[in-house]
Design a protein around this motif. Structure first.
Motif, PDB file in Angstrom:
ATOM      1  N   VAL A  35      78.821  40.641 -78.642  1.00  0.00           N
ATOM      2  CA  VAL A  35      78.888  39.387 -77.888  1.00  0.00           C
ATOM      3  C   VAL A  35      77.601  38.608 -78.107  1.00  0.00           C
ATOM      4  N   GLN A  40      78.435  32.936 -75.138  1.00  0.00           N
ATOM      5  CA  GLN A  40      79.332  33.707 -74.278  1.00  0.00           C
ATOM      6  C   GLN A  40      78.793  33.754 -72.858  1.00  0.00           C
ATOM      7  N   GLN A  82      86.692  38.987 -74.574  1.00  0.00           N
ATOM      8  CA  GLN A  82      85.713  39.961 -74.075  1.00  0.00           C
ATOM      9  C   GLN A  82      86.294  40.817 -72.956  1.00  0.00           C
TER      10      GLN A  82
END
Length: 281
Positions: A35, A40, A82
């Motif tokens: 990530v 994000q 995610q």
């Protein structure tokens, strides 16, 4: 009946068509997924709850491919997915289906914003009908209650003035009333709207239904009065009561309006059903 996809009603886009390289679909090991905190979001409390929900009810039919982009070291940056990937990891899953796109960091961030910012919001009504189709017990129970009172949960949001008899979008309030007051009270409350006067189109509203359930739940002898109750409600003007409850307010304060409506309903029924109650005694 199944429907084919159609572009009818849409105009041809005027912008240049530059879709970029074709994406690849492949299974990627979760240990290779990373990530990028630059674009994000941090996993919020709501996100944690979402991961737990997905994990508890994990089903591949509900798992959309994770959108990822290749980065250094043979790894892949997660652009979208995610939460569901984390949920899969909690289930011990080692690889997840991915849509691999060729995108640098800026393009990844742009894709993240587009995927998460331009999502068509699903209404509570649409979710209800989806759960009903899936055979969800709670959705089936609510549908049965609505059918008994000639109430229909719409699939999309409608202007109140254009709603027909029995139509409602107050699925959340209906569920709360069913859980809090039970089937009999909710069915009777809904019948007080749909089976009185002209059917009171547009008045199966959250505040109105909750006020009726409150009053009938506290006065079971009214709820169980049958035709006498509906006859008494024939003379109740929902529009007038609503306007008076809203008088002097610059915005709809639901609890206050609900309380005011409940008081008006209570006074109306006390007066209208007093002879019937005395005769029954």
């Amino acid at each position: 009946m199944l429907k084919e996809l159609s572009t009818e009603g849409f105009s041809t886009p005027s912008s240049p068509f530059q879709p970029g390289p074709f994406p690849m679909l492949q299974w990627v090991e979760v240990q290779k997924l990373v990530v990028d905190p630059e674009y994000q979001r941090e996993m919020s409390r709501r996100g944690v709850s979402n991961v737990r929900r997905i994990s508890e009810n994990f089903d591949w039919s509900k798992f959309a491919p994770v959108i990822v982009a290749p980065v250094e070291g043979g790894r892949f940056a997660v652009v979208d997915g995610q939460h569901r990937t984390t949920a899969a990891m909690l289930r011990g899953i080692e690889s997840v289906p991915c849509q691999v796109v060729q995108a640098d960091r800026a393009k990844q961030a742009e894709a993240f914003a587009a995927v998460n910012g331009h999502v068509t919001k699903t209404t509570p009504q649409q979710l209800f009908h989806a759960r009903l189709t899936a055979g969800d017990p709670q959705a089936k129970e609510l549908a049965e209650v609505c059918a008994a009172a000639e109430v229909f949960i719409t699939r999309r949001n409608l202007v109140q003035a254009k709603m027909r008899k029995g139509q409602t979008q107050a699925v959340g309030a209906l569920r709360r009333c069913l859980d809090g007051h039970g089937r009999d009270t909710l069915i009777t409350a809904l019948q007080c709207i749909t089976q009185t006067g002209d059917g009171n189109p547009g008045w199966v509203r959250a505040t109105v239904v909750e006020a009726l359930c409150e009053v009938l739940g506290e006065n079971v002898h009214w709820r169980d009065a049958g035709g006498a109750l509906l006859q008494a409600m024939d003379n109740f003007d929902f529009t007038e009561a609503w306007d008076e409850a809203m008088s002097g307010r610059n915005f709809i304060l639901a609890p206050a309006v609900q309380h005011e409506l409940a008081e008006r309903l209570r006074k109306h029924l006390t007066k209208a059903l007093k002879p019937a109650k005395a005769k029954a005694a």
